[in-house]
Design a protein around this motif. Structure first.
Motif: not given
Length: 66
Positions: A54-65
């Motif tokens: 879940i953390i990885k999913f959220c980090e990818v979703s929130l990344s600046k890219d």
């Protein structure tokens, strides 16, 4: 087309656009919630693995890219 008719048409267009935008946001939120819920309930992983997923999913979703 007179000004009054043009303004009424513009108001209706803007109203429909706002409604469509709102529906899109609602559907997007539901989709994200479903993904997170599915990850949280994935019994193929340990609780720790679920949290990390879940953390990885959220980090990818929130990344600046994105």
């Amino acid at each position: 087309m007179n000004i009054k008719t043009e303004n009424k048409l513009k108001e209706e267009f803007e109203k429909t656009l706002r409604q469509t935008h709102t529906r899109g946001l609602i559907e997007g939120c539901k989709a994200l919630s479903k993904v997170i819920l599915d990850k949280a309930n994935n019994t193929d992983k340990t609780p720790e693995e679920r949290i990390l997923d879940i953390i990885k999913f959220c980090e990818v979703s929130l990344s600046k890219d994105n």
